[in-house]
Design an enzyme around this catalytic site. Structure first.
Site, PDB file in Angstrom:
ATOM      1  N   TYR A 454       0.850  -1.191   0.000  1.00  0.00           N
ATOM      2  CA  TYR A 454       0.000   0.000   0.000  1.00  0.00           C
ATOM      3  C   TYR A 454       0.883   1.237   0.000  1.00  0.00           C
ATOM      4  O   TYR A 454       1.945   1.267   0.633  1.00  0.00           O
ATOM      5  CB  TYR A 454      -0.909   0.025   1.230  1.00  0.00           C
ATOM      6  CG  TYR A 454      -1.914  -1.092   1.289  1.00  0.00           C
ATOM      7  CD1 TYR A 454      -3.217  -0.911   0.851  1.00  0.00           C
ATOM      8  CD2 TYR A 454      -1.558  -2.343   1.788  1.00  0.00           C
ATOM      9  CE1 TYR A 454      -4.147  -1.932   0.920  1.00  0.00           C
ATOM     10  CE2 TYR A 454      -2.475  -3.373   1.850  1.00  0.00           C
ATOM     11  CZ  TYR A 454      -3.764  -3.162   1.412  1.00  0.00           C
ATOM     12  OH  TYR A 454      -4.670  -4.177   1.469  1.00  0.00           O
ATOM     13  N   HIS A 462      -6.500   1.367  -2.192  1.00  0.00           N
ATOM     14  CA  HIS A 462      -6.290  -0.066  -2.331  1.00  0.00           C
ATOM     15  C   HIS A 462      -4.813  -0.354  -2.589  1.00  0.00           C
ATOM     16  O   HIS A 462      -4.026   0.538  -2.921  1.00  0.00           O
ATOM     17  CB  HIS A 462      -7.136  -0.622  -3.478  1.00  0.00           C
ATOM     18  CG  HIS A 462      -8.608  -0.552  -3.220  1.00  0.00           C
ATOM     19  ND1 HIS A 462      -9.272  -1.475  -2.450  1.00  0.00           N
ATOM     20  CD2 HIS A 462      -9.545   0.348  -3.623  1.00  0.00           C
ATOM     21  CE1 HIS A 462     -10.556  -1.169  -2.394  1.00  0.00           C
ATOM     22  NE2 HIS A 462     -10.749  -0.072  -3.094  1.00  0.00           N
ATOM     23  N   LYS A 505      -4.334  -4.746  -9.739  1.00  0.00           N
ATOM     24  CA  LYS A 505      -3.066  -4.745  -9.023  1.00  0.00           C
ATOM     25  C   LYS A 505      -1.972  -5.265  -9.950  1.00  0.00           C
ATOM     26  O   LYS A 505      -2.240  -6.040 -10.868  1.00  0.00           O
ATOM     27  CB  LYS A 505      -3.146  -5.607  -7.760  1.00  0.00           C
ATOM     28  CG  LYS A 505      -4.106  -5.044  -6.714  1.00  0.00           C
ATOM     29  CD  LYS A 505      -4.324  -5.993  -5.601  1.00  0.00           C
ATOM     30  CE  LYS A 505      -5.234  -5.403  -4.540  1.00  0.00           C
ATOM     31  NZ  LYS A 505      -6.365  -4.632  -5.028  1.00  0.00           N
TER      32      LYS A 505
END
Length: 548
Positions: A454, A462, A505
């Site tokens: 993070y 997120h 991600k």
């Protein structure tokens, strides 16, 4: 001379079109519901201002292009010499090692909030991440109006679901409106003109005998199924039913079957009347009969009703079994029966109000769980945590905790023959690497990876990167031994990459170069100096997006 057929042209008006086609070009504007106001607390950047549970006092930066910044540096250095800041760490938190969960438990509420708000260490055992179980329970009981992360998430999901439902509803209405417009045809024949709205067929009998202007009209009465079928065929073919040709019946009543047949037959050009449910349907009474034999699970029609046997099992206390097909947990009032009076029960008066039982006092039973890598980082690097041994009740040293974390990293725990590629050593090297670079590193088991990175913390955004730890035996000593890293297939790599890409991600492969075996007795600092971490980012290449 033959009669010239006349052509009738009808222009559809607002009454002729289907109801859904009226004002179809003007969509209905639905005002969005105002979001309920929630009490606002302090800003997040004030709550999570400290990135670590220690305070630092660095000197200000010096800019060569600005000579005045040198005086600022000198002033800060002199002020720290005259009045030195307090020694850090000012507060040392206490935790207990749990052999069952292989983690460190923090039970002090102040320590829990400090470790979470200053670096996002640990996880609540009753919560998804943030240890806010007590606050959620208090909000559920109405003790305060504070909002929690789980409640805000549930509210946003509900709003998103209602927005999608409303959008789907509007799309279905538009499709249905288009279908009705395409299916509608202008009437051209006399029978179709008579079947339009506001015609004699659609007028409801507002006067006796169905007269619309106050005059009596003879209603055709059918007396047989043959006449009903003839009338049906006549109406469906566009031939109006004549009053004089209708056969009268001895009785002035029409059966329900004949009414439904005439109603269906009168539907022309899509204007059929819908069947209506009778206002006073016949009442049907149901009765439940139980067997007089307690041990029986069936009943006979001749058995008398006995609701007492349905409330209890075997005539004794409730034990969770089923008697006569009814659960013993069901009260007689749930079955529509009268409430029986038992020996241990009293009848409450209608006017008396039964006071609800007070809820027990709320006690915070949640604790913070620290994985071995997080606990060792707080003990070894920051020095803000002291881990106690549950067997002796004494705090562990750094060497004892280091050896314990290496042992429990195996399944089952391994106390002898420890290797340089211990799972704890490899995973902690990656954890320490990214923590030292300023990333908030948290376990990534939710996404099938080892660590999640993070930028500032999970309350701000997120995770941006998902890290998978892989050992690399690049040292010549391992090559001489023929040691190879674990084999991973391309199918596995594409699977992991696809999962992370779906979650927005970036997949990172962290290779840890494992050193050769080292001698016993070395400290943790000397051991971790021999490890090196290499990062590789894996991205999915798309031809329509990665052209440049």
């Amino acid at each position: 001379m033959a009669d010239t057929p006349s052509t009738v042209s009808v222009t559809p008006n607002q009454h002729d079109l289907p109801p859904a086609s009226v004002n179809s070009d003007q969509p209905t504007q639905v005002k969005p519901k105002p979001r309920p106001t929630t009490p606002k607390g302090p800003p997040l950047h004030q709550i999570y201002a400290l990135p670590a549970p220690i305070r630092t006092f660095p000197l200000p930066a010096f800019y060569p292009s600005n000579p005045l910044s040198l005086f600022h540096v000198v002033y800060a250095w002199v002020s720290q010499l005259v009045s030195p800041p307090p020694a850090e760490p000012a507060v040392i938190h206490q935790g207990t090692w749990s052999p069952e969960t292989r983690s460190v438990h923090i039970k002090d509420p102040k320590s829990i909030r400090a470790l979470w708000e200053q670096g996002f260490f640990g996880k609540g055992n009753y919560s998804r991440s943030e240890p806010n179980w007590l606050k959620r329970e208090q909000a559920r009981r109405g003790e305060h109006d504070g909002h929690v992360a789980e409640a805000v998430t549930a509210q946003r999901r509900e709003e998103r679901k209602m927005m999608k439902w409303d959008r789907a509803r509007k799309e279905q209405e538009a499709i249905e409106r288009t279908r009705q417009l395409e299916a509608w045809k202008a009437p051209v024949g006399p029978a179709e003109l008579l079947a339009l709205p506001n015609s004699w067929h659609d007028l409801k009998p507002i006067y006796p005998n169905g007269s619309a202007n106050g005059t009596l009209v003879r209603t055709p009465i059918l007396n047989s199924t043959r006449n009903v079928s003839e009338a049906t065929n006549a109406v469906s073919n566009g031939i109006p039913i004549s009053v004089d040709t209708a056969v009268s019946k001895t009785s002035t009543e029409i059966t329900t079957t004949e009414k439904e047949t005439i109603a269906v037959a009168s539907g022309i050009n899509g204007h059929s009347s819908r069947p209506q449910t009778p206002t006073n349907p016949p009442k049907r009474r149901k009765s439940v009969r139980f067997s007089p034999k307690v041990e029986s699970t069936t009943f006979q029609l001749s058995d008398p009703p006995s609701p007492h046997h349905g409330a209890l099992t075997n005539g004794t206390a409730i034990n969770g079994s089923v008697s006569n097909g009814i659960s013993p947990l069901v009260r007689p009032t749930d079955l529509g029966l009268s409430q029986p009076v038992f020996e241990n029960e009293t009848i409450a008066k209608p006017n008396s109000q039964v006071e609800p039982e007070p809820e027990p006092e709320l006690v915070d039973k949640e604790h913070l769980q620290l994985c071995p890598e997080e606990a060792f980082y707080l003990v070894f690097v920051l020095g803000v945590l002291s881990v106690f041994d549950p067997a002796t009740g004494k705090p562990m040293t750094v060497a004892d905790l280091f050896a314990l974390c290496r042992q429990v990293s195996y399944m089952p725990p391994k106390k002898i023959d420890l290797q340089p590629d211990d799972p704890f050593l490899i995973h902690y090297a990656v954890y320490h690497h990214f923590r030292s670079l300023g990333w908030v590193t948290r376990p990534g088991i939710k996404f099938g990876v080892d660590w999640m990175l993070y930028n500032r913390g999970p309350v701000f955004s997120h995770a941006e990167f998902a890290v998978i730890v892989l050992p690399a035996y690049t040292d010549p000593w391992w090559k001489a031994q023929g040691r190879q890293p674990p084999r991973k297939s391309w199918h596995w790599l594409h699977t992991m990459n696809r999962v992370q890409a779906t979650a927005l991600k970036t997949l990172v492969l962290a290779y840890v170069d494992v050193p050769p075996p080292f001698e016993e007795g070395l400290g943790a600092a000397e051991i971790f100096k021999r490890y090196r971490v290499r990062e590789f980012i894996v991205k999915r290449w798309l031809s329509n997006r990665n052209r440049d």
